[in-house]
Each structure stands twice: as C-alpha cells, then as structure tokens.
Write a protein that holds these residues in place. Structure first.
Motif, PDB file in Angstrom:
ATOM      1  N   PRO A 199      -0.855   2.882  18.030  1.00  0.00           N
ATOM      2  CA  PRO A 199      -1.374   4.164  18.522  1.00  0.00           C
ATOM      3  C   PRO A 199      -1.598   5.154  17.383  1.00  0.00           C
ATOM      4  O   PRO A 199      -0.971   5.070  16.333  1.00  0.00           O
ATOM      5  CB  PRO A 199      -0.296   4.644  19.504  1.00  0.00           C
ATOM      6  N   THR A 200      -2.498   6.108  17.644  1.00  0.00           N
ATOM      7  CA  THR A 200      -3.023   6.937  16.556  1.00  0.00           C
ATOM      8  C   THR A 200      -2.051   7.969  15.997  1.00  0.00           C
ATOM      9  O   THR A 200      -2.336   8.572  14.975  1.00  0.00           O
ATOM     10  CB  THR A 200      -4.302   7.654  17.031  1.00  0.00           C
ATOM     11  N   ASP A 201      -0.907   8.172  16.644  1.00  0.00           N
ATOM     12  CA  ASP A 201       0.057   9.089  16.017  1.00  0.00           C
ATOM     13  C   ASP A 201       0.840   8.366  14.913  1.00  0.00           C
ATOM     14  O   ASP A 201       1.599   8.973  14.179  1.00  0.00           O
ATOM     15  CB  ASP A 201       1.021   9.704  17.051  1.00  0.00           C
ATOM     16  N   GLU A 202       0.645   7.055  14.822  1.00  0.00           N
ATOM     17  CA  GLU A 202       1.306   6.278  13.780  1.00  0.00           C
ATOM     18  C   GLU A 202       0.294   5.597  12.850  1.00  0.00           C
ATOM     19  O   GLU A 202       0.563   5.369  11.674  1.00  0.00           O
ATOM     20  CB  GLU A 202       2.195   5.207  14.427  1.00  0.00           C
ATOM     21  N   LEU A 203      -0.857   5.317  13.386  1.00  0.00           N
ATOM     22  CA  LEU A 203      -1.886   4.585  12.640  1.00  0.00           C
ATOM     23  C   LEU A 203      -2.389   5.383  11.443  1.00  0.00           C
ATOM     24  O   LEU A 203      -2.712   6.559  11.557  1.00  0.00           O
ATOM     25  CB  LEU A 203      -3.046   4.277  13.593  1.00  0.00           C
ATOM     26  N   ASN A 204      -2.477   4.699  10.316  1.00  0.00           N
ATOM     27  CA  ASN A 204      -2.961   5.329   9.097  1.00  0.00           C
ATOM     28  C   ASN A 204      -4.404   5.814   9.271  1.00  0.00           C
ATOM     29  O   ASN A 204      -5.274   5.073   9.710  1.00  0.00           O
ATOM     30  CB  ASN A 204      -2.881   4.309   7.956  1.00  0.00           C
ATOM     31  N   TRP A 453       4.627   3.181   8.181  1.00  0.00           N
ATOM     32  CA  TRP A 453       5.263   2.948   6.867  1.00  0.00           C
ATOM     33  C   TRP A 453       4.707   1.715   6.164  1.00  0.00           C
ATOM     34  O   TRP A 453       4.922   1.508   4.981  1.00  0.00           O
ATOM     35  CB  TRP A 453       6.783   2.787   7.048  1.00  0.00           C
ATOM     36  N   ASP A 454       3.953   0.894   6.912  1.00  0.00           N
ATOM     37  CA  ASP A 454       3.478  -0.393   6.384  1.00  0.00           C
ATOM     38  C   ASP A 454       1.959  -0.456   6.517  1.00  0.00           C
ATOM     39  O   ASP A 454       1.401  -1.444   6.964  1.00  0.00           O
ATOM     40  CB  ASP A 454       4.155  -1.517   7.193  1.00  0.00           C
ATOM     41  N   SER A 455       1.302   0.643   6.131  1.00  0.00           N
ATOM     42  CA  SER A 455      -0.144   0.758   6.341  1.00  0.00           C
ATOM     43  C   SER A 455      -0.907  -0.115   5.350  1.00  0.00           C
ATOM     44  O   SER A 455      -0.356  -0.623   4.378  1.00  0.00           O
ATOM     45  CB  SER A 455      -0.578   2.208   6.156  1.00  0.00           C
ATOM     46  N   ILE A 457      -2.816   0.810   3.137  1.00  0.00           N
ATOM     47  CA  ILE A 457      -2.742   1.402   1.799  1.00  0.00           C
ATOM     48  C   ILE A 457      -1.507   0.881   1.062  1.00  0.00           C
ATOM     49  O   ILE A 457      -1.590   0.409  -0.079  1.00  0.00           O
ATOM     50  CB  ILE A 457      -2.618   2.946   1.900  1.00  0.00           C
ATOM     51  N   MET A 458      -0.369   0.962   1.767  1.00  0.00           N
ATOM     52  CA  MET A 458       0.877   0.535   1.137  1.00  0.00           C
ATOM     53  C   MET A 458       0.893  -0.962   0.889  1.00  0.00           C
ATOM     54  O   MET A 458       1.399  -1.449  -0.109  1.00  0.00           O
ATOM     55  CB  MET A 458       2.072   0.930   2.019  1.00  0.00           C
ATOM     56  N   ARG A 459       0.316  -1.710   1.818  1.00  0.00           N
ATOM     57  CA  ARG A 459       0.282  -3.170   1.657  1.00  0.00           C
ATOM     58  C   ARG A 459      -0.560  -3.560   0.445  1.00  0.00           C
ATOM     59  O   ARG A 459      -0.196  -4.439  -0.331  1.00  0.00           O
ATOM     60  CB  ARG A 459      -0.310  -3.830   2.903  1.00  0.00           C
ATOM     61  N   THR A 460      -1.702  -2.877   0.304  1.00  0.00           N
ATOM     62  CA  THR A 460      -2.590  -3.195  -0.817  1.00  0.00           C
ATOM     63  C   THR A 460      -1.900  -2.863  -2.126  1.00  0.00           C
ATOM     64  O   THR A 460      -1.888  -3.654  -3.069  1.00  0.00           O
ATOM     65  CB  THR A 460      -3.906  -2.386  -0.687  1.00  0.00           C
ATOM     66  N   GLN A 461      -1.288  -1.680  -2.139  1.00  0.00           N
ATOM     67  CA  GLN A 461      -0.643  -1.207  -3.364  1.00  0.00           C
ATOM     68  C   GLN A 461       0.532  -2.110  -3.760  1.00  0.00           C
ATOM     69  O   GLN A 461       0.807  -2.294  -4.930  1.00  0.00           O
ATOM     70  CB  GLN A 461      -0.156   0.224  -3.124  1.00  0.00           C
ATOM     71  N   SER A 462       1.228  -2.669  -2.779  1.00  0.00           N
ATOM     72  CA  SER A 462       2.446  -3.444  -3.060  1.00  0.00           C
ATOM     73  C   SER A 462       2.228  -4.947  -3.067  1.00  0.00           C
ATOM     74  O   SER A 462       3.179  -5.715  -3.163  1.00  0.00           O
ATOM     75  CB  SER A 462       3.512  -3.113  -2.013  1.00  0.00           C
ATOM     76  N   GLN A 463       0.976  -5.359  -2.914  1.00  0.00           N
ATOM     77  CA  GLN A 463       0.678  -6.770  -2.722  1.00  0.00           C
ATOM     78  C   GLN A 463       1.353  -7.701  -3.733  1.00  0.00           C
ATOM     79  O   GLN A 463       1.942  -8.713  -3.367  1.00  0.00           O
ATOM     80  CB  GLN A 463      -0.835  -6.937  -2.790  1.00  0.00           C
ATOM     81  N   SER A 479      -2.342 -10.493   6.685  1.00  0.00           N
ATOM     82  CA  SER A 479      -2.386 -10.077   5.292  1.00  0.00           C
ATOM     83  C   SER A 479      -2.520  -8.551   5.188  1.00  0.00           C
ATOM     84  O   SER A 479      -2.223  -7.850   6.140  1.00  0.00           O
ATOM     85  CB  SER A 479      -3.549 -10.815   4.620  1.00  0.00           C
ATOM     86  N   VAL A 480      -3.011  -8.045   4.055  1.00  0.00           N
ATOM     87  CA  VAL A 480      -2.955  -6.596   3.813  1.00  0.00           C
ATOM     88  C   VAL A 480      -3.661  -5.737   4.847  1.00  0.00           C
ATOM     89  O   VAL A 480      -3.204  -4.647   5.164  1.00  0.00           O
ATOM     90  CB  VAL A 480      -3.512  -6.225   2.414  1.00  0.00           C
ATOM     91  N   ARG A 481      -4.756  -6.224   5.416  1.00  0.00           N
ATOM     92  CA  ARG A 481      -5.566  -5.335   6.252  1.00  0.00           C
ATOM     93  C   ARG A 481      -5.245  -5.388   7.738  1.00  0.00           C
ATOM     94  O   ARG A 481      -5.706  -4.536   8.490  1.00  0.00           O
ATOM     95  CB  ARG A 481      -7.041  -5.644   6.044  1.00  0.00           C
TER      96      ARG A 481
END
Lengths: 508, 399
Positions: A199-204, A453-455, A457-463, A479-481
């Motif tokens: 849901p959009t209150d959590e979705l990046n 917390w696991d958007s 963005i963060m997944r890509t950055q921490s891959q 995977s990341v996306r």
C-alpha cells in the motif's frame, strides 16, 4: 560425463529467459533449466475449450513503440525478438462502490490524465502535474547516477537532484501530501498499488512514480498472442544463439567449489551440470534450501528472514459465450473497490469485493477469443498467509469456487451485468496454483515485499553487499525491483550483463 | 496559491535509510528457511499436484469379459505416502514399460474422491483388440504389481459455476468409468448436481458396474440410470441408440448439461445428434477424444510417397534416430523406440508432450489441434496427435 557450460540459468521465468538469451547472444555457452514443460513462469497461457487464457499479464509498462521506444521495447528488439505489440491508451477505470463512491476513467498521456483527474477532482490538476514532473526529474537523476557509474557527486545530488532524493526516501502518500494533492485525487492516483504489492503509505514513491509514469506516458502494451508469445520469442533468441533450454529439468541442489563459489547444479534425476557462472531465477529462499549450510552466508539468511514474502493473487478466468458488447463491457481494466484508501484496502482485503481488478482482453484484442465470445479475468490480491491454515485438499476446490462465485456476483452487482449465465469455461487459480507452476514459497509472485525499509532504491544500492556468493547472480521478481514482467526482464538483463562482464571482461 | 513542492520533506531522510535497513537485517535470525510444507499453499500443492505417484495393486476385480478393475494404493516404500485427492471425472496417466517401449495411457478413475481419501484409486481397463497397453495390463497386472501414475488430471469435471444443475451423462461401453465416479461423488454429497445417466452398450452382458450403479440409484434420488442396448433387449433396459430423441426424453425441463464419454464412434454419432437438441455449447462436455488414428482417411490429407520416414529426436543434447510409420503419431513411434517421452492426455489437449519441430513436414488433424496460438508461430507441436509427412527433426522434453 558431467557437462560444462559458461553459464547455467536456473528457471525459465521472465528474468531467466532474458538472462539466458543475453548471455547466449554474447557468445557464452548457455544452458537454461526449467522444471516445467513451458517457458515463462507466469508468462504463459492455458487453453480451456475454445479459449486461450492469459494467466497473469495485465499490461506491460515501459514499452513504447518504434518511434518512441522505451526500455522493454528496446530490450526485446535488441534480442532480435519480434513482438506483435497491442496498445491500450486508457489507463484504467476505477469504481468505488457505495454512497461516497466514484467512477472515473483515466486516459493515458499526462495531459489527458490530468484533464480527467481535474474533471473528477476539481482543483487537483496542478498537484497531479507536479507529481508527473517528478517522473522526469527522477529519470534525469538516475541518468546522472548511471553516468557517474553509481558514484555521484553528493553536493550535486543535494543541489540538483534533491527531489529525487526525497522521492527515493519517502512513501507515495508522503510525497502526494507534500504536493498538496487532494485526498480523492490521491486515492485515484494510487489505484495501481497492487501492481507493486504494497500500500502507498509504505510504498517507495520513486518506484511507484516510475511505474505510473510509464503507464501514463507510454500507455499499456501487451503481446497479441498473450504472454506465451513473449516467452517463445525470448526462447528463440536463446536457441538461435546456440543456447540450450531443457524442460522438465528440475534443479534440486546447487553445487559449490572449495572457495564457496557456485559451481553448478544437480537435477532431480541426479544429472550434474557445471558452469563458470550460475544465474538463479529461483528465489533465494529456495536456493538456500538447496545449498549446503556452510555455503550460505549468514547475512543472506538474515536478509531472507528479515523480509516478508510478496503478494500473490486469486485469479478467475472466464470464457463467456457472448460478445463484450452483448455482455456490456467497454473497458479493458476496471479496478473495483469498496473503500478508496489503499491501506484500508490492504488491511481489509479478506472482505469480498474490497479491491480487485477485472480485465476484458477483447477490448484491446478484439479477436482474442472466437466471434460471439469474450473473456474476463479477475485479479484478487491475496497473501500466502491469508489462506485458511487448516484447509484440507478435499475442501480446496469448494473454497476457491466460493471465492470466484462471490467476486463474480460482486462485479455483476456493481456493473449491472449478467456474467453467470454466460460462463462457458472457468478456471480459478490461487496461491496453490502459483506454488505449483512457480515453485515459490506461499505461491508468491512478486518475490519479497517492497516494504518501505526494503525499497528498490535500497536493494539496488545494497546489491553487492546483499549477495556475495561468487559466481551466483540472482534475477527475477524476487530480485532488486520486485513486481511484474518489465522489472523481471530488466533484472534478467542486468544479471546477464554482470556475468558477461566477469567472463569476458567488460564486453557486453 | 503556492506552487506544489516537496520542500517540506527533509533530504536527510535519504541517509537514514541504509542504516535502518542494516539494523533490520542484523536483527533477523540467521536461521535456515522454513520448510516448504510450512506454507499452506505449498502443502496443498504437494498434496494435490504431486509430480508422480507410486502405487501398488492390492486387488483385481473382474468386471466382465476382458474388463478388470485394479485397486491401487499408495506405496510409501517408493516415496508416495498418500494419494492425491481428485475431482470425479479426472484420469490418471499410467506409465508402462512394454518390451522395449516406454509409454503412457490415460485411464479415468472409476472410484470416488472419498475413496481416494480412504486410501485407494480404482482404474478399470478393457482389453482392446490390438491395444498394446490394455493387453499388457490385463495380462500382467496382479496383486503386488508396482505402478507409476501421474497426479489426477483432466478437465472432464463438474463445474458448479458453469454447468447446469442436471447433467445428462452419456456413456458408451467402458466410457462408463468416470460416471461411476460422478455417481458415487453425488451420492456421497461431494458433488452437487443431478445425474441422469444414459448408458449405452451392445448387449446386456456388456454392461459394467450394473450392480454398483443400481445400488447408488436406489439409495440416492439424485442419480438415475438408464441402460440402452443397441443389439439386445432385456428387462429394465431400453433398446436402441443414444439418440437426440432419447436424450430429450430423459432430460429435465429447462437447462441441462450433457457430459459424454465413450468411443470415437460414439462421439462421431453424437456429432449428428446433439445439434438437434439446440443446446448451447457451454452445456456440452466431452471427455478426451483418445488417440487419433487413420489420418489417411481424412479429407485434405496428402499421403507421403513412403510408408515410413526418419525421425530424429533431440533430448537434453542427445540425438536419437528412428524409423517411423507415417500412419503412427510421432509420440507412438518415439515411445516404441524406448525413448522416455512425456505424455498425459494423448488426445492433443493437455500439451504435456509438447515438442519443438526443428524441421520437416507434419500433419495435425484440425479437430484435435489443441496447441496454443503462439506455438503455431514458433513451430511447437503435440506429438501425440501429429503425423510425420517425411523426415522430421524434433526436440522433446525429458519425461
């Protein structure tokens, strides 16, 4: 004698197909292994009587066309795939049933979308336009980050791309609130949330913006002969480049070398296969279960345990013995909801009719089924954990048919249609079906939840930190996306490019 | 009115994200993944859709001249703890090794879903004059025989959201088997419809399951059975054919579904009868057609010059070559060579045997061409209903 390849790709889902086609076309000897007898995973079709159903695809984003190709159009074209793309330029019709309800139809194209929104919610146009402006700003920022090879100048990011940094760190709702978007406009704008499963209150915000932006800018695209056409085109790209695809070939074990690097796989019949690089279209959860304990890094286990499994669905496929005109359906995509707020839709998802999608493929592809017939496709969000805990095998069919009946009746009531008496073919898929065809835990479709917390963005950055086993690269929905077809294709391409770089030293 | 802007949101938030994620990961246990059975969906999937089931014959029942039923139970010694539940009307694909040949045959389950829960399936096999599989089974299966079968398969099932409340079942000869399961399931309360069964045989002695069917009909008012003999007259039986007139005479007022299972001859006869009833297509359900034979009798079939051709089969990088009669399906020729090929319905429908035609010309009868649209474009075929017209190369999947 054991066989050796440059690359073994495990799983011929969307990510695996693109990964294997890409490495094969780069001249690497490639073997793609699939446990089922069809390619594509979710991207397939199935036949019942005179109907051929699309099992999962609603529409692809980021396609575009010959004149204005977007990422996915180019990806297929570069692999030599010829796809008969069909387009839909209305994004969706959203209906909230009840007293405070609404019924809006939103056209694609930023101007048209803003116009439709202004008509539905007077005074919203400016904030909605500002929302779409962020899509462009994000693209510019990402282009800059890519140009700097992932090491952008921090000051420049703050000065020039501050809005990108905000979008990358706040939820959709927070961004919309800051833009002063009226509540009702936000509800309409956020209709697509289930396509990303959170849901959009959590979705990046950046993630959602890129998806909505693409649907609104490019319109939606789908292949004429359903997603099986996409999967076969990718398979052909693999085979014509000398790659192999083995069906009915289930991997049961991953092999590792003495340094802990992935070295190959074992099939269910005991066949051992070795490769310099392994690409897994299989979710890490399952790879760990098929690997010796000492070969799974502790951090990867912690990461897997920290995540929630992603969304799955109950889907109802109907072949009707009347045309869409006789039925009275004009829209390709209708979102039906009982309340307008995504968080409430998510929390109250077990209530019948709360939030679901109904597609009629014949609106886009007139002859998708024989003359005088049409097809309806219901998508009802569910999570694996929503299934009744003690459901017995002998109760399963009644359970799923009851869900189908309730939703068909809900839609009939909402739209004033007679669907029931026209059902010539019916099939109901559930998380059990997806567990069967995808082999995923809980029957998840979108991998791990795209939690705040696991958007992406963060997944890509921490891959590189998240996945450290040498010679093992992941691709696909987990995977990341996260999410759907386009994302899975792109992660397959990314995985292949990394593998090609490792094996061929930078030549893609 | 001020211009919409994100200025109210701090960009420092961006920097907090990574530490927050790292903390979250660090706090999670480094435990192995939960077993698949811990997920409801996977547990049900394993119970309903096993890749294969290992069973053993525990009882052989004589049903008539050259017809026997085999009661099968799970064989835990080979890894099958319990039998998969099914819907009445479904079949099992039985794997056989007959001499050098490896083959499969679909047989409707003649026991009830409830009996599967109690631990057994029953398959009923009738000896066909030149039937490789049926002769093998009748000559070889005995108590203790180990058998491998598929999960329950097939779409010949009652669907309450689709079908009418009454089903007129039309069975011919050994095509009665799925209807025995339907009748039992209705009587057990596991299926919710009325079954008006018309069972056609040549002679009274050919009627199978008569005692069982009569018992069910006597205790369950929702099941009614009429025996129809084409070349005999007997007490409590009607004489004649399974004609439109007879169906109409037994059908209820209003809407009803017709379910048909029998020989290809019966299907062809009903193709002339059913249109007379004016039923909507959705109300007519036919069980699998069965193996397609005599392609040369088809209009439009152009017979190749030679009676046999050379078939090259690719499987997991290995190559096999064989000589195949043009009158046999590609699947049959591959199986006779002992190449383990996947197959289930053997009627063109399920696609389990799906293979890639690398080169060569083939004939696929339109009436059994169950391929997907895109498969036509990308050269895929179902070898179970495909006949070679010359030398062919095809890639099949492992079994």
């Amino acid at each position: 004698m054991a066989k050796h390849y440059d690359v073994i790709v495990v799983g011929a889902g969307n990510g695996g197909l693109v990964a294997a086609a890409t490495t094969a076309r780069a001249g690497l000897s490639t073997l793609l292994l699939e446990r089922h007898n069809l390619p594509g995973g979710s991207a397939s079709t199935f036949r019942r009587g005179r109907f051929e159903f699309e099992p999962s695809l609603h529409e692809l984003c980021s396609v575009g066309n010959e004149e204005n190709p977007s990422q996915i159009y180019t990806l297929f074209k570069d692999l030599g795939c010829e796809i008969d793309w069909q387009y839909e330029f209305k994004t969706f019709r959203a209906i909230m049933f009840g007293e405070d309800g609404f019924d809006v139809s939103m056209r694609a194209g930023v101007d048209a979308f803003c116009e439709d929104m202004e008509r539905a919610v007077p005074g919203s146009a400016e904030s909605v336009r500002a929302f779409f402006d962020l899509v462009r700003k994000n693209e510019e920022a990402l282009a800059y980050v890519a140009a700097m090879k992932g090491n952008p100048n921090k000051l420049k990011m703050v000065l020039k791309h501050a809005d990108f940094m905000r979008c990358a760190s706040y939820s959709v709702e927070a961004i919309e609130e800051a833009l002063g978007m009226p509540q009702r406009a936000r509800e309409i704008m956020n209709t697509y949330w289930c396509y990303l499963g959170v849901p959009t209150d959590e979705l990046n915000a950046m993630h959602y913006l890129s998806m909505v932006g693409s649907y609104v800018e490019d319109g939606a695209a789908m292949p004429k002969k359903r997603s099986h056409e996409l999967s076969l085109a990718l398979e052909k790209a693999l085979l014509s480049a000398g790659g192999e695809l083995w069906y009915n070939s289930e991997v049961v074990r991953f092999l590792y070398d003495e340094k802990g690097g992935c070295a190959g796989v074992v099939l269910s019949d005991g066949t051992e296969l070795y490769a310099k690089e392994v690409i897994s279209n299989v979710i890490p959860h399952n790879v760990y279960a098929m690997s010796p304990k000492e070969c799974v890094p502790e951090r990867e286990l912690r990461l897997a345990n920290s995540r929630e499994l992603g969304i799955t669905f109950v889907t109802v496929y109907l072949g009707l013995d009347c045309s869409k005109e006789e039925l009275g359906v004009e829209d390709y995509t209708v979102f039906k909801m009982n309340c307008a707020n995504p968080r409430e839709q998510y929390d109250r998802r077990k209530e019948v009719g709360m939030y679901y999608v109904c597609n009629c493929l014949n609106v886009v592809i007139e002859d998708a089924s024989p003359e005088g017939t049409c097809m309806l496709f219901f998508t009802i969000p569910m999570f694996g954990e929503d299934m009744p805990k003690d459901l017995k095998p002998e109760e399963y069919k009644k359970w799923k048919n009851e869900i189908a009946r309730q939703y068909i009746e809900d839609y009939e009531k909402c739209m004033g249609l007679d669907i029931r008496s026209h059902i010539e073919e019916i099939s109901v898929a559930t998380p059990v079906t997806f567990a069967h065809y995808l082999g995923t835990p809980g029957g998840e479709i979108y991998g791990y939840q795209n939690s705040g917390w696991d958007s992406v963005i963060m997944r890509t950055q921490s891959q590189m930190k998240d996945f450290t086993v040498p010679h093992l690269t992941y691709c696909g929905g987990h995977s990341v996306r996260g999410d759907g077809y386009s994302s899975a294709y792109i992660t397959g391409q990314d995985a292949a490019l990394r593998v090609i770089k490792r094996l061929k030293g930078g030549i893609a | 009115m001020k211009k919409p802007s994100l200025k109210s949101l701090s960009i420092v938030e961006f920097l907090k994200q990574e530490p927050r994620r790292e903390a979250r990961i660090a706090a999670a246990p480094a435990a192995p993944m939960p077993p698949m059975e811990s997920y409801v969906a996977n547990r049900l999937c394993a119970a309903l859709h096993p890749a294969r089931q290992f069973v053993k014959v525990t009882e052989v029942i004589e049903r008539g001249e050259n017809v026997r039923s085999y009661r099968l139970v799970a064989d835990p010694a080979r890894g099958t703890e319990s039998l998969a539940y099914f819907s009445a009307g479904q079949y099992l694909s039985v794997s056989l090794k007959v001499g050098n040949a490896t083959l499969t045959r679909p047989y409707s389950i003649s026991s009830s879903p409830k009996e599967a829960l109690q631990g057994w399936y029953e398959l009923t096999v009738k000896r066909a004059p030149h039937g490789l599989a049926s002769n093998y089974i009748l000559d070889n299966w005995a108590v203790g025989t180990e058998v491998e079968v598929s999960a329950p398969e097939g779409q010949f099932t009652y669907e309450p959201l689709r079908d009418a409340p009454t089903v007129v079942g039309i069975a011919g000869g050994s095509g009665i088997t799925p209807f025995v399961s339907f009748a039992k399931a209705v009587a057990d309360g596991d299926e919710d419809f009325n079954l008006e069964l018309l069972y056609g045989c040549t002679h009274e002695k050919d009627i199978l399951f008569r005692k069982e069917l009569d018992e069910i009909a006597a205790k369950c008012p929702r099941v009614h059975v009429t025996y129809v003999l084409s070349a005999d007259n007997a007490e409590d039986c009607e004489e004649g054919h399974l004609s439109a007139e007879r169906i109409r005479a037994h059908a209820p007022e209003g809407e009803y579904s017709v379910f048909i299972c029998g020989s290809q001859g019966l299907y062809r006869y009903l193709d002339t009868q059913l249109p007379l009833l004016g039923l909507r297509r959705k109300f007519i359900r036919r069980e699998l057609f069965g193996e397609y034979r005599n392609p040369s009798a088809d209009e439009g079939y152009v017979a190749p010059k030679e009676d046999t051709c050379r078939v090259t089969v690719l499987l997991r990088g290995e190559t096999y070559t064989l000589t195949a009669p043009v009158e046999d399906t590609l699947l049959v020729s591959i199986e006779k060579q002992g190449i383990p090929a996947p197959a289930k319905c053997r009627s063109g429908e399920c696609g389990w045997c799906r293979a890639r035609l690398v080169s060569g010309e083939v004939y696929i009868p339109a009436s059994v061409d169950g391929r997907k649209l895109a498969d036509h474009d990308y050269g895929y075929i179902h070898p179970c209903c495909t006949f070679p017209l010359g030398d062919v190369v095809l890639e099949i999947s492992a079994k």
